[in-house]
Design a protein around this motif. Structure first.
Motif, PDB file in Angstrom:
ATOM      1  N   GLY A 199       0.782  -1.230   0.000  1.00  0.00           N
ATOM      2  CA  GLY A 199       0.000   0.000   0.000  1.00  0.00           C
ATOM      3  C   GLY A 199       0.810   1.274   0.000  1.00  0.00           C
ATOM      4  O   GLY A 199       0.259   2.352   0.190  1.00  0.00           O
ATOM      5  N   VAL A 200       2.130   1.165  -0.238  1.00  0.00           N
ATOM      6  CA  VAL A 200       2.995   2.347  -0.318  1.00  0.00           C
ATOM      7  C   VAL A 200       3.491   2.445  -1.762  1.00  0.00           C
ATOM      8  O   VAL A 200       4.230   1.585  -2.235  1.00  0.00           O
ATOM      9  CB  VAL A 200       4.191   2.255   0.653  1.00  0.00           C
ATOM     10  N   HIS A 201       3.034   3.493  -2.455  1.00  0.00           N
ATOM     11  CA  HIS A 201       3.344   3.671  -3.875  1.00  0.00           C
ATOM     12  C   HIS A 201       4.225   4.912  -4.026  1.00  0.00           C
ATOM     13  O   HIS A 201       3.905   5.973  -3.492  1.00  0.00           O
ATOM     14  CB  HIS A 201       2.059   3.824  -4.675  1.00  0.00           C
ATOM     15  N   VAL A 202       5.329   4.772  -4.757  1.00  0.00           N
ATOM     16  CA  VAL A 202       6.363   5.807  -4.798  1.00  0.00           C
ATOM     17  C   VAL A 202       6.562   6.329  -6.214  1.00  0.00           C
ATOM     18  O   VAL A 202       6.615   5.554  -7.173  1.00  0.00           O
ATOM     19  CB  VAL A 202       7.697   5.244  -4.244  1.00  0.00           C
ATOM     20  N   GLN A 203       6.705   7.640  -6.302  1.00  0.00           N
ATOM     21  CA  GLN A 203       7.072   8.299  -7.553  1.00  0.00           C
ATOM     22  C   GLN A 203       8.271   9.198  -7.241  1.00  0.00           C
ATOM     23  O   GLN A 203       8.128  10.262  -6.640  1.00  0.00           O
ATOM     24  CB  GLN A 203       5.892   9.124  -8.068  1.00  0.00           C
ATOM     25  N   PRO A 204       9.497   8.737  -7.574  1.00  0.00           N
ATOM     26  CA  PRO A 204      10.675   9.553  -7.251  1.00  0.00           C
ATOM     27  C   PRO A 204      10.684  10.859  -8.038  1.00  0.00           C
ATOM     28  O   PRO A 204      10.273  10.897  -9.197  1.00  0.00           O
ATOM     29  CB  PRO A 204      11.853   8.662  -7.648  1.00  0.00           C
ATOM     30  N   GLN A 205      11.160  11.915  -7.395  1.00  0.00           N
ATOM     31  CA  GLN A 205      11.250  13.234  -8.008  1.00  0.00           C
ATOM     32  C   GLN A 205      12.711  13.666  -8.157  1.00  0.00           C
ATOM     33  O   GLN A 205      13.117  14.108  -9.211  1.00  0.00           O
ATOM     34  CB  GLN A 205      10.513  14.271  -7.157  1.00  0.00           C
ATOM     35  N   PHE A 206      13.455  13.534  -7.061  1.00  0.00           N
ATOM     36  CA  PHE A 206      14.848  13.995  -7.009  1.00  0.00           C
ATOM     37  C   PHE A 206      15.565  13.093  -6.019  1.00  0.00           C
ATOM     38  O   PHE A 206      15.122  12.948  -4.869  1.00  0.00           O
ATOM     39  CB  PHE A 206      14.865  15.453  -6.517  1.00  0.00           C
ATOM     40  N   GLY A 231      22.637  13.378   0.281  1.00  0.00           N
ATOM     41  CA  GLY A 231      21.652  12.825   1.198  1.00  0.00           C
ATOM     42  C   GLY A 231      20.292  13.489   1.127  1.00  0.00           C
ATOM     43  O   GLY A 231      19.622  13.657   2.144  1.00  0.00           O
ATOM     44  N   VAL A 232      19.864  13.853  -0.082  1.00  0.00           N
ATOM     45  CA  VAL A 232      18.572  14.502  -0.254  1.00  0.00           C
ATOM     46  C   VAL A 232      17.689  13.610  -1.117  1.00  0.00           C
ATOM     47  O   VAL A 232      18.125  13.113  -2.158  1.00  0.00           O
ATOM     48  CB  VAL A 232      18.717  15.886  -0.923  1.00  0.00           C
ATOM     49  N   TRP A 233      16.451  13.416  -0.670  1.00  0.00           N
ATOM     50  CA  TRP A 233      15.497  12.658  -1.463  1.00  0.00           C
ATOM     51  C   TRP A 233      14.145  13.339  -1.449  1.00  0.00           C
ATOM     52  O   TRP A 233      13.682  13.808  -0.424  1.00  0.00           O
ATOM     53  CB  TRP A 233      15.389  11.210  -1.044  1.00  0.00           C
ATOM     54  N   VAL A 234      13.578  13.446  -2.647  1.00  0.00           N
ATOM     55  CA  VAL A 234      12.267  14.054  -2.821  1.00  0.00           C
ATOM     56  C   VAL A 234      11.385  12.999  -3.474  1.00  0.00           C
ATOM     57  O   VAL A 234      11.717  12.489  -4.551  1.00  0.00           O
ATOM     58  CB  VAL A 234      12.343  15.325  -3.690  1.00  0.00           C
ATOM     59  N   LEU A 235      10.295  12.681  -2.803  1.00  0.00           N
ATOM     60  CA  LEU A 235       9.399  11.637  -3.282  1.00  0.00           C
ATOM     61  C   LEU A 235       7.957  12.096  -3.223  1.00  0.00           C
ATOM     62  O   LEU A 235       7.559  12.791  -2.280  1.00  0.00           O
ATOM     63  CB  LEU A 235       9.496  10.376  -2.405  1.00  0.00           C
ATOM     64  N   ARG A 236       7.203  11.685  -4.207  1.00  0.00           N
ATOM     65  CA  ARG A 236       5.754  11.702  -4.070  1.00  0.00           C
ATOM     66  C   ARG A 236       5.409  10.292  -3.613  1.00  0.00           C
ATOM     67  O   ARG A 236       5.817   9.312  -4.255  1.00  0.00           O
ATOM     68  CB  ARG A 236       5.097  12.007  -5.406  1.00  0.00           C
ATOM     69  N   VAL A 237       4.693  10.187  -2.505  1.00  0.00           N
ATOM     70  CA  VAL A 237       4.324   8.875  -1.973  1.00  0.00           C
ATOM     71  C   VAL A 237       2.819   8.858  -1.750  1.00  0.00           C
ATOM     72  O   VAL A 237       2.264   9.770  -1.133  1.00  0.00           O
ATOM     73  CB  VAL A 237       5.067   8.545  -0.662  1.00  0.00           C
ATOM     74  N   LEU A 238       2.197   7.818  -2.257  1.00  0.00           N
ATOM     75  CA  LEU A 238       0.771   7.610  -2.068  1.00  0.00           C
ATOM     76  C   LEU A 238       0.594   6.432  -1.122  1.00  0.00           C
ATOM     77  O   LEU A 238       1.192   5.369  -1.322  1.00  0.00           O
ATOM     78  CB  LEU A 238       0.089   7.337  -3.407  1.00  0.00           C
ATOM     79  N   PHE A 239      -0.223   6.649  -0.093  1.00  0.00           N
ATOM     80  CA  PHE A 239      -0.440   5.638   0.940  1.00  0.00           C
ATOM     81  C   PHE A 239      -1.899   5.184   0.914  1.00  0.00           C
ATOM     82  O   PHE A 239      -2.803   6.012   1.024  1.00  0.00           O
ATOM     83  CB  PHE A 239      -0.132   6.211   2.328  1.00  0.00           C
ATOM     84  N   GLU A 240      -2.110   3.893   0.799  1.00  0.00           N
ATOM     85  CA  GLU A 240      -3.461   3.336   0.890  1.00  0.00           C
ATOM     86  C   GLU A 240      -3.946   3.440   2.338  1.00  0.00           C
ATOM     87  O   GLU A 240      -3.133   3.530   3.268  1.00  0.00           O
ATOM     88  CB  GLU A 240      -3.454   1.864   0.452  1.00  0.00           C
ATOM     89  N   THR A 249       1.142  12.415  -0.817  1.00  0.00           N
ATOM     90  CA  THR A 249       2.080  13.311  -0.140  1.00  0.00           C
ATOM     91  C   THR A 249       3.259  13.638  -1.035  1.00  0.00           C
ATOM     92  O   THR A 249       3.576  12.906  -1.972  1.00  0.00           O
ATOM     93  CB  THR A 249       2.623  12.674   1.161  1.00  0.00           C
ATOM     94  N   LEU A 250       3.926  14.732  -0.708  1.00  0.00           N
ATOM     95  CA  LEU A 250       5.181  15.112  -1.342  1.00  0.00           C
ATOM     96  C   LEU A 250       6.150  15.441  -0.220  1.00  0.00           C
ATOM     97  O   LEU A 250       5.830  16.247   0.664  1.00  0.00           O
ATOM     98  CB  LEU A 250       4.986  16.329  -2.245  1.00  0.00           C
ATOM     99  N   MET A 251       7.314  14.783  -0.226  1.00  0.00           N
ATOM    100  CA  MET A 251       8.273  14.980   0.860  1.00  0.00           C
ATOM    101  C   MET A 251       9.662  15.307   0.342  1.00  0.00           C
ATOM    102  O   MET A 251      10.099  14.775  -0.676  1.00  0.00           O
ATOM    103  CB  MET A 251       8.311  13.749   1.770  1.00  0.00           C
ATOM    104  N   VAL A 252      10.317  16.198   1.079  1.00  0.00           N
ATOM    105  CA  VAL A 252      11.713  16.548   0.842  1.00  0.00           C
ATOM    106  C   VAL A 252      12.452  16.148   2.118  1.00  0.00           C
ATOM    107  O   VAL A 252      12.195  16.709   3.192  1.00  0.00           O
ATOM    108  CB  VAL A 252      11.887  18.052   0.574  1.00  0.00           C
ATOM    109  N   VAL A 253      13.355  15.184   1.995  1.00  0.00           N
ATOM    110  CA  VAL A 253      14.024  14.618   3.168  1.00  0.00           C
ATOM    111  C   VAL A 253      15.535  14.755   3.001  1.00  0.00           C
ATOM    112  O   VAL A 253      16.068  14.501   1.923  1.00  0.00           O
ATOM    113  CB  VAL A 253      13.652  13.128   3.341  1.00  0.00           C
TER     114      VAL A 253
END
Length: 171
Positions: free
Chosen positions: A33-40, A46-55, A116-120
């Motif tokens: 139920g965790v679907h990922v669309q990488p952005q950067f 050590g930077v990751w930007v993901l669009r993540v869709l959670f069921e 969601t969209l996250m910058v980590v």
């Protein structure tokens, strides 16, 4: 005074259209139920930007952040197990400083996917409910997960922005 000297000359925008990019469904092997669309993805910094869709009903392991997180909720609802009275809904922005520890979950009664969209920066260090180390998630491991899914499922190569690694100057 003239324009600054440009070390990196960009001839086009580095832009993505999420409507045209694949979403890697069930990207985490142990958590459906965790679907990922990488952005950067930038493993050197050590930077990751993901669009993540959670069921609905997704529960991530408790995790410790070594760096900061910026997280936008585009649709749906989620909250941390430690803060059930502070749900994050569509339009919410959350900042987490480094050294945060918590457990992310989407309520089982959600009526829609939580987008969601996250910058980590840095890593997530994951633990089970007893505090035992489960593993780490960072830009490098996300690249490895995406590449594994592509090979295993016969998917098209991922499109995301990835800066060039550091290099020595030439003489």
């Amino acid at each position: 005074m003239g324009l600054p000297f440009l070390v990196n000359k960009h001839h086009e925008l580095m832009t993505l259209n999420n409507n045209e990019l694949p979403i890697y469904r069930d990207a985490l092997p142990d958590i459906p139920g965790v679907h990922v669309q990488p952005q950067f993805l930038d493993p050197d910094n050590g930077v990751w930007v993901l669009r993540v869709l959670f069921e609905p009903g997704v529960v991530l392991p408790m995790h410790y952040h070594t760096g900061s997180v910026h997280l936008w909720t585009l649709s749906g609802c989620w909250h941390y197990a430690e803060y059930p009275d502070q749900p994050q809904t569509a339009g919410c922005y959350l900042y987490e400083p480094g050294s945060s520890i918590h457990q992310f979950l989407t309520p089982a009664d959600n009526t829609e996917v939580t987008d969601t969209l996250m910058v980590v920066t840095g890593s997530n260090i994951n633990f089970d409910k007893d505090g035992n180390y489960l593993g780490m998630l960072d830009a490098n491991s996300i690249i490895a997960v995406i590449e594994h899914l592509i090979r295993e499922r016969g998917l098209e190569p991922a499109t995301y922005i990835r800066p060039e690694p550091a290099k020595y100057t030439t003489k």
